[in-house]
Scaffold this motif. Structure first.
Motif, PDB file in Angstrom:
ATOM      1  N   PRO A 114     104.408  36.186  49.737  1.00 51.57           N
ATOM      2  CA  PRO A 114     103.566  37.353  50.000  1.00 51.57           C
ATOM      3  C   PRO A 114     102.305  37.384  49.151  1.00 51.57           C
ATOM      4  N   SER A 115     101.248  37.967  49.714  1.00 51.36           N
ATOM      5  CA  SER A 115     100.127  38.441  48.906  1.00 51.36           C
ATOM      6  C   SER A 115      99.863  39.869  49.337  1.00 51.36           C
ATOM      7  N   LEU A 116      99.275  40.663  48.434  1.00 49.79           N
ATOM      8  CA  LEU A 116      99.303  42.112  48.626  1.00 49.79           C
ATOM      9  C   LEU A 116      97.978  42.802  48.363  1.00 49.79           C
ATOM     10  N   THR A 117      96.967  42.053  47.954  1.00 46.19           N
ATOM     11  CA  THR A 117      95.700  42.693  47.587  1.00 46.19           C
ATOM     12  C   THR A 117      95.220  43.612  48.698  1.00 46.19           C
ATOM     13  N   GLY A 118      94.883  44.831  48.338  1.00 45.91           N
ATOM     14  CA  GLY A 118      94.585  45.846  49.326  1.00 45.91           C
ATOM     15  C   GLY A 118      93.182  46.400  49.236  1.00 45.91           C
ATOM     16  N   VAL A 121     102.407  46.662  42.460  1.00 42.66           N
ATOM     17  CA  VAL A 121     103.720  46.091  42.795  1.00 42.66           C
ATOM     18  C   VAL A 121     104.514  45.730  41.549  1.00 42.66           C
ATOM     19  N   GLY A 135      96.569  41.421  39.012  1.00 41.10           N
ATOM     20  CA  GLY A 135      97.113  41.419  40.370  1.00 41.10           C
ATOM     21  C   GLY A 135      96.637  42.637  41.146  1.00 41.10           C
ATOM     22  N   MET A 136      96.336  42.429  42.449  1.00 39.74           N
ATOM     23  CA  MET A 136      95.894  43.538  43.319  1.00 39.74           C
ATOM     24  C   MET A 136      94.732  44.304  42.692  1.00 39.74           C
ATOM     25  N   LEU A 137      93.821  43.570  42.084  1.00 39.49           N
ATOM     26  CA  LEU A 137      92.715  44.228  41.384  1.00 39.49           C
ATOM     27  C   LEU A 137      91.825  44.997  42.357  1.00 39.49           C
ATOM     28  N   GLU A 138      91.470  46.205  41.979  1.00 39.00           N
ATOM     29  CA  GLU A 138      90.491  46.962  42.759  1.00 39.00           C
ATOM     30  C   GLU A 138      89.565  47.675  41.769  1.00 39.00           C
ATOM     31  N   LYS A 144      96.134  35.192  40.127  1.00 40.37           N
ATOM     32  CA  LYS A 144      95.421  34.637  41.284  1.00 40.37           C
ATOM     33  C   LYS A 144      93.911  34.524  41.058  1.00 40.37           C
ATOM     34  N   ARG A 191      87.031  37.566  40.962  1.00 42.47           N
ATOM     35  CA  ARG A 191      88.055  37.778  39.949  1.00 42.47           C
ATOM     36  C   ARG A 191      87.832  36.857  38.753  1.00 42.47           C
TER      37      ARG A 191
END
Lengths: 252, 252, 252
Positions: free
Chosen positions: A50-54, B34, B74-77, B104, B111
């Motif tokens: 899985p990858s999840l970046t949103g 996550v 992870g899931m950086l925003e 990642k 990133r």
């Protein structure tokens, strides 16, 4: 085994599960915060990655690097809405199969309008419960599937999977699946993994729902409640073998 | 025991784990959505006290009140990017040890650029997998560690921990660690707790990876799959005793 | 049983739990990202139906469709602040009971100021630990409850629940509850379910804390550490029966 009517679906589901485990497809999930962990863990349990970046700014790169996309509208907020639009368009342009899970679309006009905008990007599958599918005009899912066209999976005590021409009912599962948050979202995530290894999205969805339903049944037998059910579900997804799947699958 | 070559690392790891349990350090984690729950629960399992606020406006107060900081990309925003910059600068100014987990970073130029900006604030440790460390210029981690300077921990089937002068390989762990999301992130969080009680960041990182690796091995022996593995991992982190750690630790 | 002094609280808690299981109330939780999954799963375990949308634009519809609201300030950031204000006002206007959990309000002037703005919307219950309740002026919780007026639940090794006129201490629970993240948040979520079926918010809160405390005790006896404790807690909440609750509840 030959005597049973769902032999084709059973066998195809077992073969698809084997392909997921061997090929370890990448699945990008744009999903609800509450569903992130279980979705990722369900994918990892069957061997998918899985990858999840949103966030919109990076999501196109992640879609380009993935084998399938899952877009789940639970707890939708503006940043994930932007990311979902970018990701769905990227999947459409790049030819990645993608699944739409229109969580609680029946509760909000805004979410319904947004769902309609996403449908333009041609999801391979739309999966929802009966209220969600009905809100999209799917009182008759077969007609909805034919009109869009897409695969429509209406899940519940018995799941219906149709592409407008073919349809099958999946009668596996457990009531405990409704006592753990995001099990439906995790099923959508798993369907993404099957879309990545099975070019027929209808067959991929049937296979995924059979695997999830059988795993849920076995997990429920081993569980003492919803806490241990969630743990067992991941263990069963990880270890599920072909004989158990063939014996228990109830597609018709 | 004296005959074994890694006696020093084993003993030091056991001593550091005892200090974590006694002192109950506060660790602020700016981490992926996550990874929040498993990271917090891993910290609580060893007796550390996590805080998790991820918004820039309040994060300086939380860093001031903490003993160590962990920043995970992870899931950086954008909002967490702002918070990470503020938190890393605060840790630098206030003299709190901090660890960077550049999740990642190899997949996105943005990133990578952001990671380079954070490195200016002098993390005590950078922990990543081989692709992530390579993306930062660490094909040779020893050289990277010496150049920055920082401790570089490259984790995988065998972990390497180096500060440019010293290096050690940690060979503990289990394949099931890759079948549960955010186990690596939780390892980074735990390393934060060890940084809070061990002034030598290289020794702290070695100790943390030994503890995580040994706990993972024991948990895998007790587990039936990734679901029960995650449960057992927390139980083992909570109950791990010195004899088990000394017996199983494989540092060299 | 008649000889025991807390017969009334015990019996009322058992009756309230039965009503939750029968009526399956809807509870909207605006909560910290780290608390989403456990809160939702605790609600589902007792038969309540959680919703979690945390964005201001849709939250009024969700509050209108719910039976109770829970607002938790953990990991507060601007978008959830907006949603909390909209939701609390909607609950006030629509007459839905709501609970405020002012997580770590003692650590930040901003969070304290925001909490005071929310208190204007008349929460039925404020639940916090001793530092949080003290930060709201509740060194003496009975006086705070009378002044607001609201039910104040100060939880800890022994919980105190007061509405200014009545007060009761709940002495159930386990130290393992402090070794799993968001157990307190999940207790707040469960109190929301009890508020939905018990019109007296003081009695609802006492009942919820007795149920959580007894479940925590039983779960701790079955657990080997914090990982299995969290699993057992959900299983016990799902299966807890009246005899166990009556036998173990310690309210006075």
């Amino acid at each position: 085994m030959r005597a049973r009517p769902n032999q084709d679906h059973e066998t195809a589901a077992a073969a698809a599960l084997s392909r997921v485990r061997e090929r370890r497809p990448k699945v990008h999930c744009l999903t609800s915060p509450v569903a992130l962990e279980l979705s990722a863990n369900a994918l990892l349990a069957v061997g998918a990655v899985p990858s999840l970046t949103g966030h919109a700014s990076g999501v196109r790169d992640f879609v380009a690097a993935t084998d399938a996309l899952v877009v789940n509208l639970g707890m939708l907020e503006p940043a994930r809405e932007d990311a979902a639009r970018v990701a769905a368009e990227a999947a459409h342009v790049l030819g990645r199969p993608w699944l739409l899970d229109p969580v609680k679309v029946e509760l909000s006009e805004e979410r319904l309008a947004f769902t309609r905008r996403l449908l333009v990007f041609g999801p391979a599958v739309v999966r929802g419960n009966s209220a969600e599918i009905a809100a999209l005009g799917g009182e008759d899912p077969v007609r909805l599937a034919a009109a869009m066209p897409t695969v429509v999976a209406r899940t519940g005590a018995e799941d219906l999977v149709t592409d407008g021409a073919r349809h099958v009912a999946v009668a596996n599962g457990s009531e405990l699946m409704d006592r753990v948050t995001a099990v439906g979202c995790a099923a959508s995530a798993l369907a993404g993994a099957f879309l990545a290894v099975e070019p027929d999205p209808w067959a991929a969805t049937v296979a995924a729902l059979l695997v999830v339903g059988v795993a849920g049944e076995i997990a429920a037998e081993r569980a003492r409640g919803p806490g241990s059910f969630a743990v067992e579900l991941l263990d069963v997804l990880y270890g599920l073998d072909e004989p158990a799947l063939l014996e228990r699958a109830r597609a018709r």
